[in-house]
Design a protein around this motif. Sequence first.
Motif, PDB file in Angstrom:
ATOM      1  N   VAL A  16       0.835  -1.203   0.000  1.00 11.42           N
ATOM      2  CA  VAL A  16       0.000   0.000   0.000  1.00 11.42           C
ATOM      3  C   VAL A  16       0.871   1.255   0.000  1.00 11.42           C
ATOM      4  CG1 VAL A  16      -1.713   1.325   1.294  1.00 11.42           C
ATOM      5  CG2 VAL A  16      -1.930  -1.167   1.109  1.00 11.42           C
ATOM      6  N   ALA A  17       1.910   1.244   0.821  1.00  7.55           N
ATOM      7  CA  ALA A  17       2.817   2.394   0.865  1.00  7.55           C
ATOM      8  C   ALA A  17       3.564   2.543  -0.458  1.00  7.55           C
ATOM      9  CB  ALA A  17       3.794   2.240   2.025  1.00  7.55           C
ATOM     10  N   ALA A  18       3.941   1.426  -1.063  1.00  9.29           N
ATOM     11  CA  ALA A  18       4.622   1.489  -2.361  1.00  9.29           C
ATOM     12  C   ALA A  18       3.723   2.121  -3.419  1.00  9.29           C
ATOM     13  CB  ALA A  18       5.046   0.088  -2.793  1.00  9.29           C
ATOM     14  N   GLU A  19       2.451   1.750  -3.408  1.00  3.52           N
ATOM     15  CA  GLU A  19       1.514   2.339  -4.361  1.00  3.52           C
ATOM     16  C   GLU A  19       1.384   3.839  -4.136  1.00  3.52           C
ATOM     17  OE1 GLU A  19      -1.995   0.114  -3.682  1.00  3.52           O
ATOM     18  OE2 GLU A  19      -1.286  -1.679  -4.760  1.00  3.52           O
ATOM     19  N   GLY A  20       1.396   4.249  -2.869  1.00  2.00           N
ATOM     20  CA  GLY A  20       1.313   5.671  -2.568  1.00  2.00           C
ATOM     21  C   GLY A  20       2.505   6.438  -3.097  1.00  2.00           C
ATOM     22  N   LEU A  21       3.695   5.875  -2.935  1.00  2.00           N
ATOM     23  CA  LEU A  21       4.885   6.525  -3.474  1.00  2.00           C
ATOM     24  C   LEU A  21       4.818   6.630  -4.987  1.00  2.00           C
ATOM     25  CD1 LEU A  21       7.669   4.800  -1.315  1.00  2.00           C
ATOM     26  CD2 LEU A  21       6.873   7.167  -1.123  1.00  2.00           C
ATOM     27  N   ALA A  22       4.388   5.549  -5.624  1.00  2.00           N
ATOM     28  CA  ALA A  22       4.362   5.525  -7.087  1.00  2.00           C
ATOM     29  C   ALA A  22       3.334   6.487  -7.659  1.00  2.00           C
ATOM     30  CB  ALA A  22       4.081   4.111  -7.572  1.00  2.00           C
ATOM     31  N   GLU A  23       2.297   6.802  -6.898  1.00  2.00           N
ATOM     32  CA  GLU A  23       1.250   7.695  -7.387  1.00  2.00           C
ATOM     33  C   GLU A  23       1.599   9.168  -7.230  1.00  2.00           C
ATOM     34  OE1 GLU A  23      -2.062   6.296  -5.175  1.00  2.00           O
ATOM     35  OE2 GLU A  23      -2.448   4.588  -6.516  1.00  2.00           O
TER      36      GLU A  23
ATOM     37  N   ARG B 104       0.265  -4.775  -9.631  1.00  2.00           N
ATOM     38  CA  ARG B 104       1.115  -3.906 -10.438  1.00  2.00           C
ATOM     39  C   ARG B 104       1.332  -2.592  -9.699  1.00  2.00           C
ATOM     40  NH1 ARG B 104       1.125  -8.139 -12.295  1.00  2.00           N
ATOM     41  NH2 ARG B 104       0.798  -8.851 -14.430  1.00  2.00           N
ATOM     42  N   LEU B 105       2.502  -2.060  -9.828  1.00  2.00           N
ATOM     43  CA  LEU B 105       2.785  -0.749  -9.273  1.00  2.00           C
ATOM     44  C   LEU B 105       2.573   0.279 -10.381  1.00  2.00           C
ATOM     45  CD1 LEU B 105       3.847   0.356  -6.537  1.00  2.00           C
ATOM     46  CD2 LEU B 105       6.106   0.462  -7.589  1.00  2.00           C
ATOM     47  N   PRO B 106       1.814   1.337 -10.118  1.00  2.00           N
ATOM     48  CA  PRO B 106       1.518   2.299 -11.186  1.00  2.00           C
ATOM     49  C   PRO B 106       2.701   3.211 -11.502  1.00  2.00           C
ATOM     50  CG  PRO B 106       0.524   3.034  -9.133  1.00  2.00           C
ATOM     51  CD  PRO B 106       1.123   1.680  -8.855  1.00  2.00           C
ATOM     52  N   VAL B 107       3.713   2.654 -12.129  1.00  2.00           N
ATOM     53  CA  VAL B 107       4.873   3.459 -12.523  1.00  2.00           C
ATOM     54  C   VAL B 107       5.073   3.331 -14.032  1.00  2.00           C
ATOM     55  CG1 VAL B 107       6.037   3.252 -10.304  1.00  2.00           C
ATOM     56  CG2 VAL B 107       6.480   1.552 -12.052  1.00  2.00           C
ATOM     57  N   GLY B 108       5.336   4.475 -14.669  1.00  2.00           N
ATOM     58  CA  GLY B 108       5.671   4.469 -16.082  1.00  2.00           C
ATOM     59  C   GLY B 108       4.517   4.042 -16.975  1.00  2.00           C
ATOM     60  N   GLU B 109       4.835   3.849 -18.214  1.00  2.00           N
ATOM     61  CA  GLU B 109       3.881   3.414 -19.219  1.00  2.00           C
ATOM     62  C   GLU B 109       4.457   2.217 -19.950  1.00  2.00           C
ATOM     63  OE1 GLU B 109       2.724   6.593 -21.795  1.00  2.00           O
ATOM     64  OE2 GLU B 109       2.641   8.059 -20.170  1.00  2.00           O
ATOM     65  N   PRO B 110       3.601   1.376 -20.529  1.00  2.00           N
ATOM     66  CA  PRO B 110       4.144   0.237 -21.273  1.00  2.00           C
ATOM     67  C   PRO B 110       4.980   0.705 -22.453  1.00  2.00           C
ATOM     68  CG  PRO B 110       1.794   0.515 -21.700  1.00  2.00           C
ATOM     69  CD  PRO B 110       2.139   1.441 -20.578  1.00  2.00           C
ATOM     70  N   PRO B 111       5.994  -0.069 -22.834  1.00  2.00           N
ATOM     71  CA  PRO B 111       6.818   0.330 -23.984  1.00  2.00           C
ATOM     72  C   PRO B 111       5.987   0.350 -25.256  1.00  2.00           C
ATOM     73  CG  PRO B 111       7.290  -1.929 -23.337  1.00  2.00           C
ATOM     74  CD  PRO B 111       6.402  -1.361 -22.291  1.00  2.00           C
TER      75      PRO B 111
ATOM     76  N   GLY C 150       4.917  14.033  -8.846  1.00  5.05           N
ATOM     77  CA  GLY C 150       6.126  14.831  -8.966  1.00  5.05           C
ATOM     78  C   GLY C 150       7.412  14.080  -8.738  1.00  5.05           C
ATOM     79  N   ARG C 151       7.338  12.750  -8.582  1.00  4.58           N
ATOM     80  CA  ARG C 151       8.539  11.965  -8.323  1.00  4.58           C
ATOM     81  C   ARG C 151       8.573  10.745  -9.236  1.00  4.58           C
ATOM     82  NH1 ARG C 151      11.337  12.477  -3.648  1.00  4.58           N
ATOM     83  NH2 ARG C 151      12.875  11.333  -4.880  1.00  4.58           N
ATOM     84  N   THR C 152       9.789  10.306  -9.540  1.00  4.66           N
ATOM     85  CA  THR C 152      10.008   9.084 -10.310  1.00  4.66           C
ATOM     86  C   THR C 152      10.266   7.942  -9.341  1.00  4.66           C
ATOM     87  OG1 THR C 152      10.954  10.318 -12.152  1.00  4.66           O
ATOM     88  CG2 THR C 152      11.448   7.959 -12.037  1.00  4.66           C
ATOM     89  N   THR C 153       9.591   6.823  -9.566  1.00  6.01           N
ATOM     90  CA  THR C 153       9.734   5.656  -8.690  1.00  6.01           C
ATOM     91  C   THR C 153      10.085   4.428  -9.525  1.00  6.01           C
ATOM     92  OG1 THR C 153       8.111   6.542  -7.128  1.00  6.01           O
ATOM     93  CG2 THR C 153       8.589   4.188  -6.999  1.00  6.01           C
ATOM     94  N   TYR C 154      11.104   3.703  -9.096  1.00  4.54           N
ATOM     95  CA  TYR C 154      11.493   2.432  -9.705  1.00  4.54           C
ATOM     96  C   TYR C 154      11.179   1.306  -8.733  1.00  4.54           C
ATOM     97  CZ  TYR C 154      14.322   5.410 -12.787  1.00  4.54           C
ATOM     98  OH  TYR C 154      14.751   6.369 -13.674  1.00  4.54           O
ATOM     99  N   LEU C 155      10.777   0.164  -9.264  1.00  8.54           N
ATOM    100  CA  LEU C 155      10.591  -1.049  -8.461  1.00  8.54           C
ATOM    101  C   LEU C 155      11.468  -2.143  -9.051  1.00  8.54           C
ATOM    102  CD1 LEU C 155       9.203  -2.732  -6.277  1.00  8.54           C
ATOM    103  CD2 LEU C 155       7.343  -3.169  -7.887  1.00  8.54           C
TER     104      LEU C 155
END
Length: 528
Positions: free
Chosen positions: A262-269, A355-362, A272-277
Motif C-alpha cells: 500500500v505504501a509502495a503504491e502511494g509513493l508511485a502515485e 502492479r505498481l503504477p509506474v511508467g507506461e508500457p513500452p 512529482g517523483r520518479t519511482t522504480y521497483l
Amino acid sequence: MPALDPQEAKRRLHAPGEIACLDMREHGQYGEGHPFLAVPCPYSRLEALVGALVPRRDVPVVLIDEGDGVAERAATRLAAMGYGRIDWIDGGAPAWAAAGYTLFKGVNLPSKTLGELVEEHWHVPAIGPDILDSWLEQGRPLQLFDGRSAGEYTKMTIPGSRSFPNGEVAHRWDALSPGEAPVVINCAGRTRSIIGAAGLALMQPGAVVLALENGTQGWALSGRALAYSSAAGPLPQIDRAASRLRADAFMRTHAIARIDRVAAEGLAEDPGRTTYLLDTRDPAEHAATPHAAAVSAPGGQLIQATDHWIGVRRARVILADDTGLRAALAAFWLRQLGYETYVLPDIESWPADWRLPVGEPPPDFVAPPAISAGEAFARAQAGDLLLDLRGSLAYRAGHLPGAAWSIRPRLPAVAGRRVLLAGDETATALASRDLAEGGATSVHGVTGDASEWRAAGLGLDSSPDAPADADAIDHLFFVHDRHDGNLDAARRYLAWELGLVAQLDADERGEYRLDALDLRTACNGLTS
C-alpha cells in the motif's frame, strides 16, 4: 526545444531535484568519453530503452550527442512519446570538453567511483594476491567468493574461488558456517571486491572480511594463472528466519525504510517523483516466480551498473526481496549514490496480478515486412540497398555479400531506394521508421542471423578491417580485451579505476552521500 550551453547543463545536472542526462551516442562513443552523470541510451535503441530508464514523462531530460544533430532528432522522437521537458547540450560532448568539463572514459562511472570512494573513506581491509596465494598454499582456512554474476565467474576466476554474487553471502550466511575463517571477496577488478567486502562486513558484524586487491586482473598481473570455464554451482539454501533477522537489524542500524504494498503504491502515485521497483533476488529466483511489476536487478549487479536500470538522478527506488536482506543491502548502497530508497519484502507472497503504477508500457515497434536472406542477396545484386545493422564486429566476422554495415544514427541517404535490413527486430524496426521518413520507397527486414545464413548454404563475406575502428561506434575498444590475456589492457583498466576519484570536480563528488563509517574495526583489524 532549445539547446543548452554546457555551463547551464552542468548547473541543472547538479541542482536539487530529479533530472535525466541521456547520452544518445553509441556504446563506443559513450565509453570513450562522457559527462559523469550521463546515462547511456543510444539512439539506435532509444525508444526501446528510454521507458524503463525514464518512466515519468514530465521529468526534465537533457540529451547529449557528438555535436552531430542526433540529440535533436532524438528529442523529436521523445516528444512524440510524451516527454515534455527535453533539452540538449549545444555542441554535444565536444562542447562539454571545450567548456573545461571532464569527459570520463569507461562505463558505469557513478558505480565504479562509489567503490573507490568507499575504499578511500571507509578503509575496507584488503588482501593482495601474494598473501592470498600463500594462504591457499598453506591450507589456511578461508572462504574465497567471487562476487560477480555466474556468467562472469565461468569466464574466468581465481582458482579455488566459489561463485557467490554480492549480497548472496550475507543472505545465505548460515549455510556457510565459516566460523572465524576470513572471507575474501574477489571480482575482475576493484569495485565489486570492495563493495562486496564492505557490504558483508556491515551486514555481518564481527566477521573477518577482506577484498582481494584488483581481483582477477591483479591475480593475472602477479603472474598467476586464472581458472577458466568453471561451473557456477547452485547457491545453498537459506535460513529465511535468520536472513530476515539480519535484514531487520541492518535496516534499524542504518535507518532504511521498510514499506508494504500500500505504501509502495502511494509513493508511485506521487506525480512529482520518479519511482522504480526492482527485484534484487538472484535471477533464477526471479525467473521462477516472475512478477511483471518488478524488474530483475540482482543486488550486486545493480550497484555495479546502476545506470543500466536507473536513468533519473535523485529518484525513488523501491527494492523488492523475499526476506528483505538483499533489498536492504542494495538500498543502503543506492542511498550512498544519492537515491531515496525503500525495502519492499515478501515478494513471493505478492498477488500475481499486482502492479505498481509506474511508467507506461513500452511502445509497439512495427517490424518491416520480412524476406529471406536468399531473396535479400538476389535483390541486392539487382540494385536494392542491403544494410547490416548487427554489431560492427559481427559484421566483420561474416555478412551477406553486398551488405554495407550501418547503424541508425548514421543511415545513408535512401531517397527513392528500396532498402533491406539485416539485424535484430528492435534495430530494424526503429531504423525502418527513419528510412521511411528519409524517402525509402520500401523497407524489408532480412530473416535469420549469420549461423542460419551459413546453414542455408549462403557464403558470407568477412571484412576484418571494415568498418574501420573509427567507424565502429557501437563497440568500445578501450581495454576491451583485458579479460582475454592482454595484461597491458588490464594495467590500464586498473589505473583508470584508481584514477577516477582524482578526476571528480566538487559537484560530481557532491553527488555521493557516504555515511560516516570505518570498516577496519568491523573486520577485527585484520589487514594485509
